[in-house]
Write a protein that holds these residues in place. Sequence first.
Motif, PDB file in Angstrom:
ATOM      1  N   ARG A  77      -0.091 -15.998   8.005  1.00 33.49           N
ATOM      2  CA  ARG A  77      -0.671 -14.690   8.272  1.00 33.49           C
ATOM      3  C   ARG A  77      -0.279 -13.751   7.140  1.00 33.49           C
ATOM      4  O   ARG A  77       0.749 -13.928   6.489  1.00 33.49           O
ATOM      5  N   ARG A  78      -1.109 -12.720   6.921  1.00 33.58           N
ATOM      6  CA  ARG A  78      -0.882 -11.809   5.798  1.00 33.58           C
ATOM      7  C   ARG A  78      -1.239 -10.388   6.211  1.00 33.58           C
ATOM      8  O   ARG A  78      -2.325 -10.132   6.716  1.00 33.58           O
ATOM      9  N   ASN A  79      -0.295  -9.474   5.996  1.00 34.31           N
ATOM     10  CA  ASN A  79      -0.521  -8.054   6.263  1.00 34.31           C
ATOM     11  C   ASN A  79      -0.364  -7.251   4.979  1.00 34.31           C
ATOM     12  O   ASN A  79       0.330  -7.671   4.049  1.00 34.31           O
ATOM     13  N   TYR A  80      -0.966  -6.072   4.962  1.00 33.01           N
ATOM     14  CA  TYR A  80      -0.836  -5.155   3.836  1.00 33.01           C
ATOM     15  C   TYR A  80      -0.300  -3.813   4.330  1.00 33.01           C
ATOM     16  O   TYR A  80      -0.715  -3.316   5.387  1.00 33.01           O
ATOM     17  N   TYR A  81       0.602  -3.243   3.550  1.00 33.71           N
ATOM     18  CA  TYR A  81       1.253  -1.981   3.912  1.00 33.71           C
ATOM     19  C   TYR A  81       1.284  -1.042   2.712  1.00 33.71           C
ATOM     20  O   TYR A  81       1.342  -1.474   1.553  1.00 33.71           O
ATOM     21  N   ASN A  82       1.285   0.245   3.021  1.00 30.90           N
ATOM     22  CA  ASN A  82       1.635   1.229   2.009  1.00 30.90           C
ATOM     23  C   ASN A  82       3.148   1.200   1.836  1.00 30.90           C
ATOM     24  O   ASN A  82       3.866   0.601   2.648  1.00 30.90           O
ATOM     25  N   VAL A  83       3.667   1.857   0.805  1.00 36.49           N
ATOM     26  CA  VAL A  83       5.096   1.760   0.526  1.00 36.49           C
ATOM     27  C   VAL A  83       5.950   2.451   1.594  1.00 36.49           C
ATOM     28  O   VAL A  83       7.168   2.253   1.637  1.00 36.49           O
ATOM     29  N   ASP A  84       5.330   3.260   2.473  1.00 33.15           N
ATOM     30  CA  ASP A  84       6.070   3.840   3.594  1.00 33.15           C
ATOM     31  C   ASP A  84       6.034   2.938   4.829  1.00 33.15           C
ATOM     32  O   ASP A  84       6.476   3.313   5.904  1.00 33.15           O
TER      33      ASP A  84
END
Length: 301
Positions: A209-216
Amino acid sequence: MNVKDIIKSSPILYTALSAAWESRKKISNLVPDEPYIKMQYKKQMGKKIDLSNPETFNEKIQWLKLHCHNPLMTKCADKYEVRSYVEERIGNGVLNKLYGVYQKVEDIDLSVLPNSFVIKVNHGSGQNIICKNKDHMDFNHAFSKIKRYLKSNHYSYGREWAYKDIKPLIIIEEYLDDNGRPPADFKILCFHGKPEIIQLDLDRFGQHRRNYYNVDWSQMDLRFIVDNSSYEVPKPDNLDEMICFATRLAIGFPFVRVDFYNFDGKIYFGEMTFYPNNGIGTFYPEENNKLMGNKLVLPIQ
């Protein structure tokens, strides 16, 4: 077991298909970089690429292949040479153990290696062999694969310039074990030396599985190739430290992805990548391709 797994488990099938693939690459190497990139992009994405006016992230990665040739990129793409770069910039505390460096498999002395380790080539991508237990490992098959890896040049497939002049070597490193699974993989996308997006890969050799986040650590509405996880992942305690490390390593590059493993309260450097997924892949929603492209400002030619 899928077709890919069947091929990998059969030395005869794997050898035959590898030979066919190598022959195909030799023929494709006769095509100059720009027309080759255009053909590959059209085949994979189903549309033409305008390299004179690239707008999306994928398009700009293709442009960088042709026009951004900083010699330091070759060192950082080299999975052995990058260790000295990391040590210089952030120290050796994030480097995993290196058990050996070899020019050919015949130089490897298995008796001096620990029970588990990872064999990889320094000039490839995804060409890693995991040994969890020496007693249960088919080293004839493993070494046969490594020999083929040594003869390949990753540049040939997608014209990823940074790989072109890396001298092939075999490296054997520590196997990082997080309770029987590979640790979470934090891939920090840096634009002009600034970390902007964090790609988190979970259970890569299982239910990937793969998620994307902002640096916060606010999750983005973004899916790329692999599905998002169905559960919320808490912000890691040492996220700020990883971001700091990525910033130091990304200095001077228009784009680079800096990878870390993070478990048991410790950060381990993974690799540096200049062309994620060869600059080819579908974003969901599609507007994220343009959003990420806007972060990458190319110099005027």
